[in-house]
Motif scaffolding. Structure first.
Motif, PDB file in Angstrom:
ATOM      1  N   SER A  86     -51.734   1.803  85.734  1.00  0.00           N
ATOM      2  CA  SER A  86     -52.581   0.740  86.193  1.00  0.00           C
ATOM      3  C   SER A  86     -53.205  -0.408  85.571  1.00  0.00           C
ATOM      4  N   LEU A  87     -52.808   0.017  83.911  1.00  0.00           N
ATOM      5  CA  LEU A  87     -53.261  -0.826  82.989  1.00  0.00           C
ATOM      6  C   LEU A  87     -52.664  -2.488  83.362  1.00  0.00           C
ATOM      7  N   GLU A  88     -53.722  -3.256  83.328  1.00  0.00           N
ATOM      8  CA  GLU A  88     -53.212  -4.640  83.386  1.00  0.00           C
ATOM      9  C   GLU A  88     -53.212  -5.606  82.061  1.00  0.00           C
ATOM     10  N   GLU A  89     -54.110  -4.995  81.136  1.00  0.00           N
ATOM     11  CA  GLU A  89     -54.535  -5.670  79.876  1.00  0.00           C
ATOM     12  C   GLU A  89     -54.478  -4.366  78.688  1.00  0.00           C
ATOM     13  N   LEU A  90     -53.717  -4.916  77.619  1.00  0.00           N
ATOM     14  CA  LEU A  90     -53.600  -3.816  76.654  1.00  0.00           C
ATOM     15  C   LEU A  90     -53.827  -4.719  75.349  1.00  0.00           C
ATOM     16  N   HIS A  91     -55.037  -4.252  74.434  1.00  0.00           N
ATOM     17  CA  HIS A  91     -54.978  -4.916  73.239  1.00  0.00           C
ATOM     18  C   HIS A  91     -55.042  -3.771  71.977  1.00  0.00           C
ATOM     19  N   LEU A  92     -54.185  -3.946  71.138  1.00  0.00           N
ATOM     20  CA  LEU A  92     -53.850  -2.925  70.232  1.00  0.00           C
ATOM     21  C   LEU A  92     -54.134  -3.719  68.800  1.00  0.00           C
ATOM     22  N   GLU A  93     -54.898  -3.103  67.945  1.00  0.00           N
ATOM     23  CA  GLU A  93     -55.002  -3.513  66.743  1.00  0.00           C
ATOM     24  C   GLU A  93     -54.923  -2.617  65.485  1.00  0.00           C
ATOM     25  N   GLY A  94     -54.081  -2.701  64.769  1.00  0.00           N
ATOM     26  CA  GLY A  94     -53.763  -1.777  63.542  1.00  0.00           C
ATOM     27  C   GLY A  94     -52.516  -2.298  62.637  1.00  0.00           C
ATOM     28  N   LEU A  95     -52.183  -1.587  61.503  1.00  0.00           N
ATOM     29  CA  LEU A  95     -51.011  -1.983  60.855  1.00  0.00           C
ATOM     30  C   LEU A  95     -49.792  -0.879  60.955  1.00  0.00           C
ATOM     31  N   PHE A  96     -48.767  -1.553  60.637  1.00  0.00           N
ATOM     32  CA  PHE A  96     -47.731  -0.660  60.730  1.00  0.00           C
ATOM     33  C   PHE A  96     -47.511  -0.222  59.032  1.00  0.00           C
ATOM     34  N   PRO A  97     -47.234   0.939  58.767  1.00  0.00           N
ATOM     35  CA  PRO A  97     -46.987   1.396  57.297  1.00  0.00           C
ATOM     36  C   PRO A  97     -45.757   0.148  56.553  1.00  0.00           C
ATOM     37  N   GLN A  98     -46.047  -0.049  55.428  1.00  0.00           N
ATOM     38  CA  GLN A  98     -45.184  -0.868  54.778  1.00  0.00           C
ATOM     39  C   GLN A  98     -43.644  -0.443  54.923  1.00  0.00           C
ATOM     40  N   GLU A  99     -43.370   0.689  54.954  1.00  0.00           N
ATOM     41  CA  GLU A  99     -41.844   0.931  55.254  1.00  0.00           C
ATOM     42  C   GLU A  99     -41.336   0.795  56.568  1.00  0.00           C
ATOM     43  N   LEU A 100     -42.561   0.678  57.771  1.00  0.00           N
ATOM     44  CA  LEU A 100     -42.009   0.525  58.885  1.00  0.00           C
ATOM     45  C   LEU A 100     -42.445  -0.847  59.488  1.00  0.00           C
ATOM     46  N   LEU A 152     -43.375   0.922  76.576  1.00  0.00           N
ATOM     47  CA  LEU A 152     -44.326   0.627  77.539  1.00  0.00           C
ATOM     48  C   LEU A 152     -43.716   0.372  78.842  1.00  0.00           C
ATOM     49  N   ARG A 153     -42.756   1.380  79.286  1.00  0.00           N
ATOM     50  CA  ARG A 153     -42.117   1.187  80.513  1.00  0.00           C
ATOM     51  C   ARG A 153     -43.128   1.946  81.366  1.00  0.00           C
ATOM     52  N   GLU A 154     -44.088   2.615  81.267  1.00  0.00           N
ATOM     53  CA  GLU A 154     -44.974   2.963  82.266  1.00  0.00           C
ATOM     54  C   GLU A 154     -45.854   2.276  82.669  1.00  0.00           C
ATOM     55  N   LEU A 155     -45.955   0.945  82.134  1.00  0.00           N
ATOM     56  CA  LEU A 155     -47.118   0.087  82.280  1.00  0.00           C
ATOM     57  C   LEU A 155     -46.566  -1.015  83.198  1.00  0.00           C
ATOM     58  N   LYS A 156     -46.210  -0.449  84.287  1.00  0.00           N
ATOM     59  CA  LYS A 156     -45.596  -1.335  85.557  1.00  0.00           C
ATOM     60  C   LYS A 156     -46.467  -2.511  85.892  1.00  0.00           C
ATOM     61  N   GLN A 157     -47.971  -2.701  85.746  1.00  0.00           N
ATOM     62  CA  GLN A 157     -48.583  -3.621  86.020  1.00  0.00           C
ATOM     63  C   GLN A 157     -49.211  -4.585  84.750  1.00  0.00           C
ATOM     64  N   LEU A 158     -48.604  -4.246  83.679  1.00  0.00           N
ATOM     65  CA  LEU A 158     -49.407  -4.826  82.406  1.00  0.00           C
ATOM     66  C   LEU A 158     -48.889  -6.405  82.445  1.00  0.00           C
ATOM     67  N   LYS A 159     -50.237  -7.121  82.383  1.00  0.00           N
ATOM     68  CA  LYS A 159     -49.714  -8.660  82.237  1.00  0.00           C
ATOM     69  C   LYS A 159     -50.271  -9.261  81.087  1.00  0.00           C
ATOM     70  N   VAL A 160     -51.138  -8.523  80.319  1.00  0.00           N
ATOM     71  CA  VAL A 160     -51.769  -9.302  79.036  1.00  0.00           C
ATOM     72  C   VAL A 160     -51.305  -8.127  77.877  1.00  0.00           C
ATOM     73  N   LEU A 161     -50.681  -8.359  76.732  1.00  0.00           N
ATOM     74  CA  LEU A 161     -50.573  -7.738  75.778  1.00  0.00           C
ATOM     75  C   LEU A 161     -50.729  -8.440  74.637  1.00  0.00           C
ATOM     76  N   SER A 162     -51.849  -7.719  73.770  1.00  0.00           N
ATOM     77  CA  SER A 162     -52.302  -8.514  72.472  1.00  0.00           C
ATOM     78  C   SER A 162     -51.877  -7.609  71.460  1.00  0.00           C
ATOM     79  N   LEU A 163     -51.311  -7.793  70.366  1.00  0.00           N
ATOM     80  CA  LEU A 163     -51.007  -7.114  69.113  1.00  0.00           C
ATOM     81  C   LEU A 163     -51.450  -7.861  67.836  1.00  0.00           C
ATOM     82  N   ARG A 164     -52.436  -7.079  67.053  1.00  0.00           N
ATOM     83  CA  ARG A 164     -52.612  -7.670  65.908  1.00  0.00           C
ATOM     84  C   ARG A 164     -52.471  -6.555  64.792  1.00  0.00           C
ATOM     85  N   SER A 165     -51.534  -7.010  63.894  1.00  0.00           N
ATOM     86  CA  SER A 165     -50.765  -6.052  62.980  1.00  0.00           C
ATOM     87  C   SER A 165     -50.083  -6.660  61.988  1.00  0.00           C
ATOM     88  N   ASN A 166     -49.152  -6.049  61.314  1.00  0.00           N
ATOM     89  CA  ASN A 166     -48.402  -7.066  60.149  1.00  0.00           C
ATOM     90  C   ASN A 166     -47.059  -6.633  60.573  1.00  0.00           C
TER      91      ASN A 166
END
Length: 805
Positions: A517-531, A540-554
């Protein structure tokens, strides 16, 4: 001597107390063999003291001259004094007369002392003193580790902590909870678990047999009426919390070495060696204690005799005491030998709480080693209940339960309700920051719509989470959380907004990606340098109602899983903190995207994939490295684009084909390197907001007056020295920001801006303000940002008009 003199001359046993004096609490570190040895040393000490007292209070030896001629003396001149068998032919008793020696009392005393020193064997002479000395050595060996600085400090600290742990109400509480859970079946256990979560972890306690029977017979009452006797007050909870810290520090300190174990072995070995030595020489010399002693001294010139027959008055008693002493020493030695066997036949430097873990159900109680383990082995010889209760304070599960209880005491529902406030989304939010855990009382606030948890470690959501029936938003900021499977269904149906911030994106809980039922997902974190280049994100296939996606990373590219929600995603925000975002072709698949933010992504040009987003309405390219925006012409394919943010870049000019953006309503070009604006900008007839502040503009094109729909114009922090009169044709202008420029005067035509409600003029070279400002009906004093001197220079009627409510 009379009785009083004897008592006055005796050595009281209490005088030797200092050799074995210990704190009463140390008894818990004395196994049965040490206790037995202690009693044996007391008995041996009494033998020695008794013998010493006899030596002091009574005559040691009594001697009589021998009247046999010198040449007739045999090797055993006193044997004739031993009792003989009377011949049978002597039918009648004959009167026996004693020999006269013609010696006075002083001569007898002299002979007695001289024969005692020269003729009596040293063992018979010093036996009681040897007993006292050996016994004192045994006492010192037994208690030396209680006195030695390197060991006594650890022992005292351990005994102090052990006593507090044993008496702590939390120990009883933790063990009774486990005991209560073990006595219930699966269904009842489930109800108890729910009760623990909802009522600060309270469970059935050992309140007596009657209370226990009540719980067993009526388990349903546990949910609503937990026993009050199991509750801890705040003070007790804080004391238990301090105990956990003490146990941790003590364990780290004691497990580093084995000085206690080594010292105990050394003193035991010393006692065994001492026992063997005592046993050998006593068995050899005990026969030297004889009743009659022959004494030959050259005293004929003084006494007239050279040979004497002496009676050792205490020989009979000393021989009996010697056999008793040897018997006690043998028993003492056997206990020491058994101690050595106990020390070496099992690993005493390791201690396992396996039985305690099985009995209490606290599976995280760690095994210990070195001196810590050795002391616990000794404690078990005294009473194994001590180690069981002590183990409660080694368990992290127990510590977390205590923290939970303290939290519930501190954060009452009333206190939590005082923290409720509306967030930017209009939801009633409860924000908790830097707590040692999550109070169970949170779940009593059913009105909460948003729960924000920041810097809270190791959260495990209890079943009480389902009581937050209005919960729609959850934020976990550096707060790792575990969610039981039974609660995933609840959050899957209720949660609309989810925010997760962590050090690395792989720390994001997997259950987050199953909230359908999630409509907004905000994620913040880093990927390891090698990844980072691959930028792999969970599906994200299960998030059928997602309208807003925020990703703060590298991320090095747009995560491929973003395309899983391409059909319904409306807003995508990628904040890369300066890391360069290279592969952007996957953006073309986001056909429903309305808002796109590519912030600090290291972009040098506007990505071509953006021009394929036909539904795009807002584009934010803040804090990149854009120098040229020639591609702006391609934005005419984005027919729905109304907001374009190109701020915080290095743009030096705006191309002329900006005129093609007819539908553009908001244009942000602040914090760039613009020195001029193209006249074609005036053809963007739909523009309502233009922000070109913090640039290097020296002038404005007169065509700016063509922007008839312009309502907000920001020109602050430039180098403008004059404004074109055409600017004041923008009659819908409400906000005009001209601060920190080089304006010398403000045109009187400003009065034509009837809708103006905010005017900033601070930081210019103005000397006066036009009185036509009074014609700006919407402009009040609060909306006019100017130096006080300039404001006071306005006519009084103008100022009065501005100050009217």
């Amino acid at each position: 001597m009379d009785l009083e003199e004897v008592h006055g001359s005796m050595i009281p046993v209490a005088e030797f107390k200092q050799f074995t004096e210990q704190q009463p609490a140390f008894k818990v570190l004395k196994p049965w063999w040490d206790v037995l040895a202690e009693y044996l040393t007391v008995a041996m000490l009494m033998i020695g003291v008794f013998g010493c007292t006899l030596q002091v209070t009574q005559d040691k030896i009594i001697c009589l001259p021998n009247h046999e001629p010198q040449e007739n003396l045999s090797e055993a001149p006193c044997q004739q004094l031993l009792p003989r068998r009377v011949p049978e032919q002597m039918g009648a008793l004959q009167e026996v007369k004693g020999l006269k020696n013609n010696l006075d009392l002083q001569q007898y005393s002299f002979i007695n002392q001289l024969c005692y020193e020269t003729a009596l064997h040293w063992y018979a002479k010093y036996f009681p003193y040897l007993v006292v000395i050996h016994t004192l050595i045994f006492m010192v060996c037994t208690s030396f580790w209680f006195k030695f600085p390197g060991t006594s400090s650890k022992i005292e600290h351990f005994i102090s902590i052990l006593g507090k742990c044993f008496d702590s109400p939390w120990t009883t509480r933790a063990l009774s909870e486990v005991s209560g859970e073990n006595q219930k079946g699966p269904a009842a256990a489930g109800r108890v678990t729910a009760t623990v979560a909802a009522t600060a972890g309270t469970g059935p306690g050992k309140a007596g047999e009657g209370e226990k029977e009540k719980v067993l017979v009526e388990p349903e009452k546990v949910v609503t009426e937990p026993p009050v006797v199991t509750l801890l007050d705040k003070k007790e909870g804080e004391q238990a919390k301090a105990l956990f810290e003490k146990v941790k520090k003590f364990r780290m300190h004691v497990e580093e070495g084995d000085i206690l174990y080594t010292m105990y072995i050394r003193q035991t070995v010393l006692k065994v060696c001492k026992f063997l030595a005592i046993l050998v020489y006593n068995l050899v010399y005990v026969e030297k204690i004889s009743f009659l002693v022959a004494c030959r001294v050259e005293t004929s010139e003084v006494t007239g005799y050279a040979s004497f027959c002496c009676n050792h008055t205490k020989a009979h008693l000393f021989s009996k005491l010697a056999f008793c002493y040897i018997s006690f020493v043998c028993i003492y030695g056997l206990t020491c030998i058994y101690t050595l066997y106990w020390l070496f036949h099992r690993p005493l430097k390791e201690y396992s709480f396996r039985s305690v873990r099985e009995e209490t159900g606290m599976g995280d109680i760690p095994d210990v080693k070195n001196d810590f383990a050795f002391m616990l082995h000794l404690i078990d010889q005294y009473d194994s209940l001590y180690s069981k209760r002590f183990a409660v304070f080694l368990s992290e599960v127990s510590e977390s339960r205590l923290k939970q209880l303290n939290l519930n005491h501190e954060w009452t529902p009333e206190k939590l309700r005082q923290k409720l406030q509306r967030n930017t989304g209009g939801r009633l939010e409860l924000a908790l920051c830097m707590l040692p855990g999550l109070p169970d009382t949170v779940f009593e606030l059913s009105e909460v719509e948003s729960l924000r948890l920041e810097a809270i470690c190791d959260i495990t959501f209890p079943p009480g989470l389902s009581q937050l029936v209005h919960l729609q938003e959850l934020s976990l900021l550096h707060s790792p959380a575990r969610l039981p499977f039974s609660l995933q269904v609840f959050l899957r149906d209720h949660l609309k907004v989810m925010r997760v911030k962590c050090e690395e994106l792989r720390e994001v809980p997997l259950w987050v990606f199953g909230l359908r039922s999630l409509e907004e997902l905000h994620l913040e974190g880093l990927f390891p340098q090698e990844l980072a280049r691959a930028a792999t994100l969970e599906s994200l296939r299960e998030l059928k109602q997602l309208k807003v996606l925020s990703l703060r990373s590298n991320a090095g590219k747009v995560p491929a899983s973003v395309t899983d929600v391409a059909g319904h995603l409306q807003r995508l925000s990628l904040h890369n903190d300066g890391a360069r975002l290279v592969a952007l072709n996957s953006l073309k698949k986001l056909v429903a995207l309305r808002e796109l933010e590519l912030v600090a992504c290291g972009l040098e040009r506007i990505p071509h994939a953006v021009f394929s987003l036909g539904a795009l309405q807002e584009l934010d390219l803040k804090d990149n490295h854009l120098r040229s925006i020639e591609e702006i012409l391609s934005f005419q394919h984005c027919r729905k684009l109304i907001t374009l943010r190109l701020w915080h870049n290095q743009i030096a000019y705006v191309p002329e084909h900006v005129r093609k953006l007819k539908s553009l309503e908001q244009l942000y070009l602040s914090y760039n390197k613009l020195e001029t604006l193209p006249s074609q900008l005036g053809l963007c007839s739909g523009l309502r907001l233009l922000d070109v502040s913090h640039n290097g503009l020296h002038s404005l094109p007169p065509e700016v007056g063509l922007l008839q729909n312009l309502q907000h114009l920001a020109l602050s922090y430039n180098a403008l020295d004059a404004l074109p009169d055409e600017l004041f044709f923008c009659r819908k202008l409400r906000t005009l920001l001209l601060g920190d420029n080089q304006l010398i005067q403000l045109s009187s035509q400003v009065g034509a801006l009837r809708a103006l409600s905010r005017l900033e003029l601070k930081g210019n070279r103005l000397e006066t303000l036009p009185e036509e400002l009074g014609n700006c009906g919407g402009l009040k004093k609060a909306g006019l940002l100017v130096e006080d001197t300039l404001y006071q220079g306005l006519p009084a009627e103008v100022r009065d008009k501005m100050e009217e409510e």
